[in-house]
Motif scaffolding. Structure first.
Motif, PDB file in Angstrom:
ATOM      1  N   MET A  38       0.716  -1.273   0.022  1.00 20.78           N
ATOM      2  CA  MET A  38      -0.132  -0.022   0.033  1.00 20.78           C
ATOM      3  C   MET A  38       0.863   1.161   0.020  1.00 20.78           C
ATOM      4  SD  MET A  38      -3.022   1.127   2.800  1.00 20.78           S
ATOM      5  CE  MET A  38      -1.760   1.227   4.131  1.00 20.78           C
ATOM      6  N   ALA A  39       0.382   2.371  -0.750  1.00 19.68           N
ATOM      7  CA  ALA A  39       1.203   3.514  -0.743  1.00 19.68           C
ATOM      8  C   ALA A  39      -0.024   4.656  -0.836  1.00 19.68           C
ATOM      9  CB  ALA A  39       2.222   3.576  -2.054  1.00 19.68           C
ATOM     10  N   ALA A  67       3.860   1.310  -4.365  1.00 16.91           N
ATOM     11  CA  ALA A  67       3.044   0.257  -3.823  1.00 16.91           C
ATOM     12  C   ALA A  67       3.373  -1.381  -4.090  1.00 16.91           C
ATOM     13  CB  ALA A  67       1.294   0.295  -3.901  1.00 16.91           C
TER      14      ALA A  67
END
Length: 210
Positions: A167-168, A185
Motif C-alpha cells: 500500500m502507498a 505500493a
C-alpha cells in the motif's frame, strides 16, 4: 481531521453547550417564576434536544481524532437522531410560541414529526446501504493492513492461501503521477513482511499476489 481542527471543532461545541446551560439554567432546572404554560414546556423540551445534539457533535470530533470507528459510527447514528428530534421539537416550540392553531400550524408541527419519524428507518437502511453517512476506513488503513498481515501469517502454518499486499499513499510533494504511487505500493508488496514474493518457478500453487 488534525488535532488542531478537532480541538477547534470540539471547543466550539463545548462553548455552545456551556452558553446554553448558563443562559437557560432557570428554564432547565424549572426555577422560573409564574405559571407553567405550553410554551414553557415546549421550550424546555427544545433546550434538552439542543443539549443532546451538542453532546453528540462534541463526541464526534473526539471519536474521529482517536480513530474509534465503532464509537464514531454509533455517535453518528445518535447525531442524526438528535437532528431529527431537534427539528421536531423546534417546529413544536415555534407553533406553540406563536400560538399557531390553524392549518399552517398543524402542517408545520406535522412536518417536524414526520421528519423525526423518518430518521430511524433511514438509519436502519443506512446500515446496509449508505444513504445518510458512511464511515470510511481510509484513516485506519495502517491498522487494517496490519490485521491483514497477521491473518496471512496465521495461514502460513497450515499452508493455507497466502497473499502479498502493498500500500502507498499519494504524496503531492513527491509523486507526479499515479504510476509512481503504484510502483511504490508494488515494491512494498514484493518486500512485504509477511513473505517475500518468490520467483515464478518457486511460487507455491496456493499463493496469490495482489
Amino acid at each position: 481531521m488534525s488535532p488542531a481542527e478537532t480541538f477547534c471543532f470540539g471547543g466550539i461545541g463545548i462553548l455552545a453547550l456551556l452558553a446554553q446551560l448558563i443562559i437557560n439554567y432557570d428554564v432547565l432546572m424549572k426555577k422560573t417564576s409564574g405559571k407553567v404554560t405550553l410554551k414553557n414546556v415546549s421550550y424546555r423540551r427544545f433546550l434538552f434536544g439542543t443539549l443532546f445534539y451538542y453532546v453528540t457533535d462534541i463526541l464526534w470530533g473526539y471519536f474521529d481524532e482517536m480513530k474509534f470507528v465503532k464509537m464514531l459510527y454509533a455517535d453518528t447514528v445518535l447525531y442524526f437522531l438528535a437532528m431529527g428530534l431537534l427539528v421536531m421539537l423546534w417546529t413544536s416550540y415555534t407553533t406553540d410560541y406563536l400560538d399557531e392553531k390553524d392549518l399552517f400550524g398543524k402542517i408545520t408541527k406535522g412536518a417536524g414529526q414526520l421528519f423525526f419519524a423518518l430518521a430511524p428507518p433511514m438509519i436502519v437502511v443506512n446500515f446496509f446501504t449508505p444513504v445518510l453517512f458512511d464511515i470510511s476506513d481510509y484513516d485506519n488503513r495502517d491498522k487494517l493492513l496490519a490485521s491483514f498481515d497477521d491473518m496471512i501469517e496465521l495461514n502460513r502454518a497450515p499452508e493455507l492461501v497466502e497473499l502479498a499486499a502493498g500500500m502507498a499513499v499519494f504524496n503531492s510533494g513527491k509523486d507526479s503521477s499515479f504510476s509512481e504511487v503504484f510502483e511504490r505500493a508494488d515494491r512494498k508488496m514484493y518486500d512485504g513482511s509477511v513473505f517475500s514474493k518468490p520467483s515464478a518457478g518457486d511460487r507455491p500453487a496456493n499463493s496469490i499476489q495482489r
